[in-house]
Enzyme design. Structure first.
Site, PDB file in Angstrom:
ATOM      1  N   ARG A  89      27.026  23.234 -17.393  1.00  0.00           N
ATOM      2  CA  ARG A  89      27.738  22.230 -18.171  1.00  0.00           C
ATOM      3  C   ARG A  89      29.217  22.603 -18.264  1.00  0.00           C
ATOM      4  O   ARG A  89      29.575  23.769 -18.302  1.00  0.00           O
ATOM      5  CB  ARG A  89      27.173  22.136 -19.590  1.00  0.00           C
ATOM      6  N   TYR A 135      25.005  18.385 -12.191  1.00  0.00           N
ATOM      7  CA  TYR A 135      24.245  19.483 -12.790  1.00  0.00           C
ATOM      8  C   TYR A 135      23.800  19.224 -14.225  1.00  0.00           C
ATOM      9  O   TYR A 135      24.612  18.866 -15.086  1.00  0.00           O
ATOM     10  CB  TYR A 135      25.045  20.792 -12.767  1.00  0.00           C
ATOM     11  N   LYS A 167      21.423  16.053 -23.133  1.00  0.00           N
ATOM     12  CA  LYS A 167      22.436  16.372 -24.140  1.00  0.00           C
ATOM     13  C   LYS A 167      23.246  15.136 -24.532  1.00  0.00           C
ATOM     14  O   LYS A 167      23.587  14.951 -25.693  1.00  0.00           O
ATOM     15  CB  LYS A 167      23.369  17.478 -23.633  1.00  0.00           C
ATOM     16  N   HIS A 218      19.396  20.600 -31.457  1.00  0.00           N
ATOM     17  CA  HIS A 218      19.156  21.442 -30.272  1.00  0.00           C
ATOM     18  C   HIS A 218      18.078  22.475 -30.628  1.00  0.00           C
ATOM     19  O   HIS A 218      18.378  23.638 -30.865  1.00  0.00           O
ATOM     20  CB  HIS A 218      20.477  22.137 -29.904  1.00  0.00           C
ATOM     21  N   SER A 262      22.391  27.602 -26.046  1.00  0.00           N
ATOM     22  CA  SER A 262      21.951  27.537 -24.660  1.00  0.00           C
ATOM     23  C   SER A 262      21.667  28.933 -24.112  1.00  0.00           C
ATOM     24  O   SER A 262      22.450  29.858 -24.318  1.00  0.00           O
ATOM     25  CB  SER A 262      23.033  26.861 -23.828  1.00  0.00           C
ATOM     26  N   CYS A 309      19.502  31.151 -24.972  1.00  0.00           N
ATOM     27  CA  CYS A 309      19.255  32.184 -25.976  1.00  0.00           C
ATOM     28  C   CYS A 309      17.793  32.264 -26.389  1.00  0.00           C
ATOM     29  O   CYS A 309      17.473  32.903 -27.389  1.00  0.00           O
ATOM     30  CB  CYS A 309      20.136  31.966 -27.194  1.00  0.00           C
ATOM     31  N   ASP A 350      13.774  22.090 -26.249  1.00  0.00           N
ATOM     32  CA  ASP A 350      15.241  21.963 -26.246  1.00  0.00           C
ATOM     33  C   ASP A 350      15.781  21.011 -27.310  1.00  0.00           C
ATOM     34  O   ASP A 350      16.839  21.260 -27.856  1.00  0.00           O
ATOM     35  CB  ASP A 350      15.708  21.500 -24.857  1.00  0.00           C
ATOM     36  N   ARG A 397      17.796  27.076 -12.532  1.00  0.00           N
ATOM     37  CA  ARG A 397      16.802  26.481 -13.441  1.00  0.00           C
ATOM     38  C   ARG A 397      15.646  25.850 -12.687  1.00  0.00           C
ATOM     39  O   ARG A 397      15.707  25.646 -11.477  1.00  0.00           O
ATOM     40  CB  ARG A 397      17.483  25.420 -14.313  1.00  0.00           C
TER      41      ARG A 397
END
Ligand code: GTP
Ligand code: SPV
Ligand code: MN
Length: 589
Positions: free
Chosen positions: A72, A200, A209, A229, A251, A253, A276, A373
């Site tokens: 991002r 991406y 998001k 989130h 993100s 974590c 998420d 990912r």
């Protein structure tokens, strides 16, 4: 002509694709799109998809993104409210007209020679009152296939929209991948996203998001609910009772890992609802209820293994009707399988790195991109909760706020009440990761893990959290968590992953009134006697370090929080400034 058809027509006139393909979410349709990505479409001269060996990862494909387009881009992400104050200091802002003129210029003819995919999908269960009908236009097969995995994509969404104009609009083109012409623009008043130049993740899968956090947070503020989130899980205890919690972590974590945690303690089991995003609303019973608007996982590959996250490995191997995508992982060329750092077994002899170049282990570089990912359907998850498809969601008993903190923050601490818990979330910090194009490992304040995702002024967002609390007759308890504290040698003290169940055990004991706690500046922390480290190779002294409060560090924490709160000026709620004062007083004691 319906408003939807008219809108698609107008965009096609601007973007000038060679053809328009209305997608219906069917298996057959997806196969056709993958086919286009294998053969026709190219990124920097290379195919969009490579077919992988289906023996181990059935129905799986590798995608290599443009090398400049790997995470991002927060600095190129804008929220275009009518005025700057509404966006707040936490967002980049551009006036809507100016932003649109800019995007129109970048979009003129951007789909020449390409296919425009029209993707109809729901965020949220279609029967949930919070569900949103959405249409995304895109010009790349990878995004079309990803969106089918990540959302509830179906032709029925077009029927649902019918003659109305009631749908969230997403315009997406990869453009020519030029980072200087890359922008992700949000227009909350029109429920419109316009993203050009990136293929991406959060930049391109607009349901994630952009819609479910930035736009949804604005809608939630107006309608009295929260878009967060957060992971959502059920924790089943040895008596068979399931308690639902959510956890916000920035993100990369640990949300995905937490979402399908395999308990290291016997008798406990985690049920996955989301990894998420959570939409939280106040139920008629005065409790907080959560739904996951998504239908897939877009998870971090490095570090995922049978050891750390066996349930995800099983999910990736389940192979159903939905394909599994691997993005920017390395490739084991002998087996034709994806590979990443941390995967089980020895490093394969012959590999291509994430850019498709021969990999030399002696180079000291990583084979997979740190933000590589996988994209996989939640329906393949062996720990998927039977409540996943319940449009009502699940009632939440605890909210956890965490981050990556090598110092200062204890393993777990409970807030004194809702307001103090909102303060706990608001003062959260975390060391930056590879999920965004930022300098890594730098501590930044990331309230509720929402800094990059809150679609309006965060001062107003804190106020909204306080207001939601006032409507809850039976509010969840709020906790701070931190798996990442290190010792003198820079090693993580806490084993993490499946052992995080020990933290949940204490939280359940607190919810059920079975454990006491000690008041500290960080909140209420466990007495060691109540914290289960049985069977761990860990001394009492080491365990104590997980909860240690260092006064000087906490003074710095308070100063840093003060400075951060100040950036919100008069929009910062007085209640949270008072909480900070309370924290400083506790520190003096
Ligand atoms: P986004 O998808 O970016 O929102 O990230 P996420 O929060 O879902 O992060 P994820 O679970 O994918 O974890 C990111 C990284 O943290 C991975 O490399 C994990 O191996 C690592 N990680 C997750 N849980 C733990 C833990 O309990 N301890 C330690 N030390 N590392 C962890
Ligand atoms: C994150 O960065 O928090 C993610 C990945 O979950 S992305 O979809 O790229 O936003
Ligand atoms: Mn995320």
């Amino acid at each position: 002509m319906t408003p939807l058809q008219r809108w698609v027509d107008e965009q096609a006139k601007l973007m000038k694709p060679d053809r328009i393909r209305w997608c219906d979410g069917s298996d057959e349709d997806a196969r056709g799109i993958i086919e286009a990505g294998l053969k026709d479409e190219k990124i920097a001269g290379n195919p969009v998809f490579y077919e992988l060996n289906h023996d181990i990862f059935p129905n799986s494909y590798l995608h290599r993104s443009h090398p400049t387009d790997v995470a991002r881009t927060e600095h190129l992400t804008f929220v275009c409210h009518p005025n700057k104050e509404l966006a707040g200091p936490n967002n980049n802002w551009m006036a809507p007209d100016e932003a649109k003129a800019k995007m129109r210029k970048l979009s003129d003819g951007c789909m020449k020679g390409r296919t425009m995919y029209v993707l109809p999908y729901m965020m949220g269960h279609p029967q949930s009152p919070y569900a949103k009908a959405c249409i995304q236009l895109t010009d790349i097969s990878y995004v079309a296939v990803s969106m089918r995995i990540m959302t509830r994509m179906s032709k029925s969404v077009i029927d649902k929209i019918g003659d109305s104009d009631d749908f969230v609009k997403g315009l997406h083109s990869v453009g020519d991948f030029d980072p200087d012409k890359r922008f992700v623009m949000h227009f909350p008043d029109e429920r419109l996203i316009w993203s050009v130049g990136s293929g991406y993740g959060g930049n391109a899968l607009l349901g994630k998001k952009c819609i479910s956090l930035r736009i949804a947070s604005c809608v939630g503020r107006r309608e009295g609910w929260l878009a967060e989130h957060m992971v959502i899980v059920g924790i089943q205890d040895p008596q068979g009772k399931t308690t639902y919690i959510t956890a916000a972590l920035p993100s990369a974590c640990g949300k995905t890992n937490l979402a399908m945690l395999q308990s290291a303690l016997p008798g406990y089991k985690i049920w996955t609802l989301g990894d998420d995003i959570a939409w939280l609303n106040v139920g008629s019973d005065g409790r907080l209820w959560a739904i996951n608007p998504e239908a897939g996982f877009f998870g971090v590959a490095p570090g995922t293994s049978m050891n750390t996250n066996p349930n995800m490995m099983e999910t990736l191997k389940a192979g159903t009707f939905y394909p599994t995508l691997f993005t920017n992982t390395a490739l084991d060329t002998d087996a034709n399988e994806p590979w990443w750092e941390g995967l089980d077994g020895a490093m394969p002899k012959n590999m291509l790195d994430w850019q498709g170049k021969p990999f030399d282990p002696a180079s000291g570089r990583k084979a997979a991109h740190p933000n590589s990912r996988f994209t996989v359907a939640v329906s393949q998850c062996p720990t998927l909760s039977p409540e996943f498809d319940n449009p009502r969601g699940v009632p939440i008993s605890a909210i956890l706020f965490g981050g990556k903190r090598t110092h200062t923050i204890p393993l777990v601490a409970e807030s004194f009440d809702w307001q103090n818990g909102v303060f706990m979330g608001a003062r959260m910090g975390s060391e930056t990761t590879a999920a965004a194009m930022l300098k890594q490992g730098v501590l930044r304040r990331d309230p509720m893990a929402m800094l990059p995702f809150c679609g309006y002024n965060m001062g107003d967002y804190f106020r909204h959290w306080l207001d939601v609390g006032k409507k809850l007759k039976n509010p969840p308890k709020i906790y701070s968590i931190n798996w990442f504290r290190t010792n003198e040698n820079g090693k993580f003290i806490w084993p993490g992953f499946g052992n995080n169940i020990r933290v949940f055990k204490w939280i359940l004991d607190r919810i059920n009134g079975k454990a006491d706690a000690k008041e500290t500046v960080a909140g209420l922390v466990p007495h060691l006697k109540d914290f289960d480290i049985s069977g761990l190779d860990m001394s009492k002294e080491e365990a104590a370090k997980l909860f240690e409060i260092n006064k000087a560090e906490w003074e710095r924490e308070a100063d840093d929080t003060d400075k951060f709160f100040d950036t919100f000026g008069s929009s910062m709620p007085q209640e949270l400034k008072d909480e900070l004062k309370g924290m400083r007083e506790r520190l003096k004691k």
